[in-house]
Design a protein around this motif. Structure first.
Motif, PDB file in Angstrom:
ATOM      1  N   ASN A 150      -1.666  -0.631  -6.201  1.00 20.29           N
ATOM      2  CA  ASN A 150      -1.367  -0.481  -5.004  1.00 20.29           C
ATOM      3  C   ASN A 150      -1.423   0.985  -4.454  1.00 20.29           C
ATOM      4  OD1 ASN A 150       0.848  -0.885  -6.445  1.00 20.29           O
ATOM      5  ND2 ASN A 150       2.241  -0.489  -4.810  1.00 20.29           N
ATOM      6  N   VAL A 151      -1.271   1.923  -5.238  1.00 17.50           N
ATOM      7  CA  VAL A 151      -1.078   3.049  -5.013  1.00 17.50           C
ATOM      8  C   VAL A 151      -2.180   3.923  -5.190  1.00 17.50           C
ATOM      9  CG1 VAL A 151       0.039   5.570  -6.088  1.00 17.50           C
ATOM     10  CG2 VAL A 151       1.065   3.260  -6.068  1.00 17.50           C
ATOM     11  N   ARG A 152      -2.369   4.943  -4.009  1.00 18.03           N
ATOM     12  CA  ARG A 152      -3.634   5.765  -3.785  1.00 18.03           C
ATOM     13  C   ARG A 152      -2.955   7.258  -3.623  1.00 18.03           C
ATOM     14  NH1 ARG A 152      -5.697   4.864   1.368  1.00 18.03           N
ATOM     15  NH2 ARG A 152      -3.916   3.769   2.144  1.00 18.03           N
ATOM     16  N   ALA A 153      -4.104   8.076  -4.052  1.00 14.66           N
ATOM     17  CA  ALA A 153      -3.757   9.642  -3.992  1.00 14.66           C
ATOM     18  C   ALA A 153      -4.709  10.186  -2.795  1.00 14.66           C
ATOM     19  CB  ALA A 153      -4.118   9.965  -5.303  1.00 14.66           C
ATOM     20  N   HIS A 154      -4.133  11.178  -2.526  1.00 12.85           N
ATOM     21  CA  HIS A 154      -4.770  12.182  -1.570  1.00 12.85           C
ATOM     22  C   HIS A 154      -4.362  13.359  -1.606  1.00 12.85           C
ATOM     23  CE1 HIS A 154      -7.533  13.285   1.645  1.00 12.85           C
ATOM     24  NE2 HIS A 154      -6.384  13.811   2.527  1.00 12.85           N
ATOM     25  N   CYS A 180      -0.364   5.978 -10.228  1.00 15.46           N
ATOM     26  CA  CYS A 180      -1.798   5.019  -9.870  1.00 15.46           C
ATOM     27  C   CYS A 180      -2.070   4.355 -11.203  1.00 15.46           C
ATOM     28  CB  CYS A 180      -2.934   6.244  -9.756  1.00 15.46           C
ATOM     29  SG  CYS A 180      -2.715   7.106  -8.101  1.00 15.46           S
ATOM     30  N   LEU A 198       0.566   5.359  -0.302  1.00 18.03           N
ATOM     31  CA  LEU A 198      -0.272   6.619  -0.217  1.00 18.03           C
ATOM     32  C   LEU A 198       0.477   7.732  -0.500  1.00 18.03           C
ATOM     33  CD1 LEU A 198      -3.046   7.809   0.556  1.00 18.03           C
ATOM     34  CD2 LEU A 198      -2.322   8.107   2.792  1.00 18.03           C
ATOM     35  N   ASP A 254       0.778  -1.253  -0.106  1.00 24.66           N
ATOM     36  CA  ASP A 254      -0.060  -0.152  -0.019  1.00 24.66           C
ATOM     37  C   ASP A 254       0.777   1.308   0.050  1.00 24.66           C
ATOM     38  OD1 ASP A 254      -2.127   1.511   0.225  1.00 24.66           O
ATOM     39  OD2 ASP A 254      -2.522   1.280   2.391  1.00 24.66           O
ATOM     40  N   ASN A 289      -3.558   4.865   8.471  1.00 24.77           N
ATOM     41  CA  ASN A 289      -3.638   3.961   7.385  1.00 24.77           C
ATOM     42  C   ASN A 289      -2.570   2.667   7.848  1.00 24.77           C
ATOM     43  OD1 ASN A 289      -5.500   4.763   5.079  1.00 24.77           O
ATOM     44  ND2 ASN A 289      -4.416   6.713   5.922  1.00 24.77           N
TER      45      ASN A 289
END
Length: 264
Positions: free
Chosen positions: A80-84, A75, A51, A49, A130
């Motif tokens: 497995n990559v998330r953005a915020h 992404c 982030l 994971d 997380n």
């Protein structure tokens, strides 16, 4: 330099460290610069994971655009990559207002460091909720040469994947990792000021120059062995290195003599 082998080594190191620490992966602050792009790409390749967070504080539009484009690319390549995105501008400006009564006429550096420390706080918040570790983005010259980082800001991390690589070597990894050309060609800046201040403007020398000076000092050379610009860069490096020892060295501990713990 065996670029691909180094990439594989770092990715495996990151994966093993997270596994041993029993965490899900890593959180990385993305600035739009080369170091955070490379570190986030390395974390993404672990399959854990990852982030990726943008933390703008009155950020220049081109920096944020590069950061968002890089995250979008990661992404698309790694599930497995998330953005915020977490805009910290209101938080920073509230802090500005809260200390307005005690601020000296020139507190620009203190406020620049405050931006970095706010970002560190946000990264650790999102990391903790997380189950992620904070991956640092400092390179060898910044972390162990001239101390070009904020203490308890971008220097506050859990792991340092590229801290044994010179800045020029980070660029080599970036090319191998397929980092977008806009990031590779962008002028290095820490993005902590309202007006544009490049790393070279702040330090007085370019990264290749500082790397050269770092090598000369490591070899025991003295300033008298050089002339002109080389002597100037040598002096810049030595001055910055001396000033940064409180960052580079471990926190001093006042050790109490054993006999003082005994009854008088």
């Amino acid at each position: 330099m065996q670029t691909q082998a180094i990439i594989n080594h770092i990715v495996l190191w990151l994966k093993n460290y997270a596994t041993q620490a029993k965490v899900k992966g890593y959180v990385v602050g993305i600035s739009g610069g080369i170091d955070s792009a490379v570190v986030s790409a390395l974390c993404a390749k672990t399959g854990l994971d990852t982030l990726c967070i943008t933390l703008p504080i009155r950020q220049a539009p081109d920096q944020l655009q590069r950061a968002n484009a890089h995250i979008a690319q990661l992404c698309a390549q790694h599930p497995n990559v998330r953005a915020h995105n977490q805009d910290l501008t209101p938080t920073f400006e509230q802090f500005e207002r809260s200390v307005s009564g005690s601020r000296p006429q020139d507190d620009a550096l203190a406020m620049a460091n405050t931006r970095s420390r706010l970002r560190m706080t946000a990264l650790y918040y999102f990391g903790q909720i997380n189950g992620l570790l904070v991956a640092g983005t400092g390179n060898k010259v910044e972390d162990f040469g001239v101390g070009f980082f904020t203490k308890y800001g971008d220097g506050g991390v859990d792991v340092s994947p590229i801290a044994d690589l010179l800045k020029t070597q980070v660029y080599e990894l970036a090319k191998e990792l397929g980092i977008h050309a806009d990031i590779i060609t962008a002028t290095p800046t820490d993005g902590l000021w309202d007006t544009e201040r490049t790393d070279e403007q702040q330090m007085g020398a370019s990264y290749p120059e500082l790397e050269w000076a770092m090598a000369q000092v490591a070899q025991g050379k003295s300033r008298e062995q050089f002339t002109g610009r080389q002597q100037e860069v040598f002096d810049i490096y030595v001055r910055l290195n001396r000033m940064a020892q409180h960052k580079i060295q471990p926190i001093p501990v006042c050790h109490i003599p054993t006999d003082l713990f005994q009854a008088a």
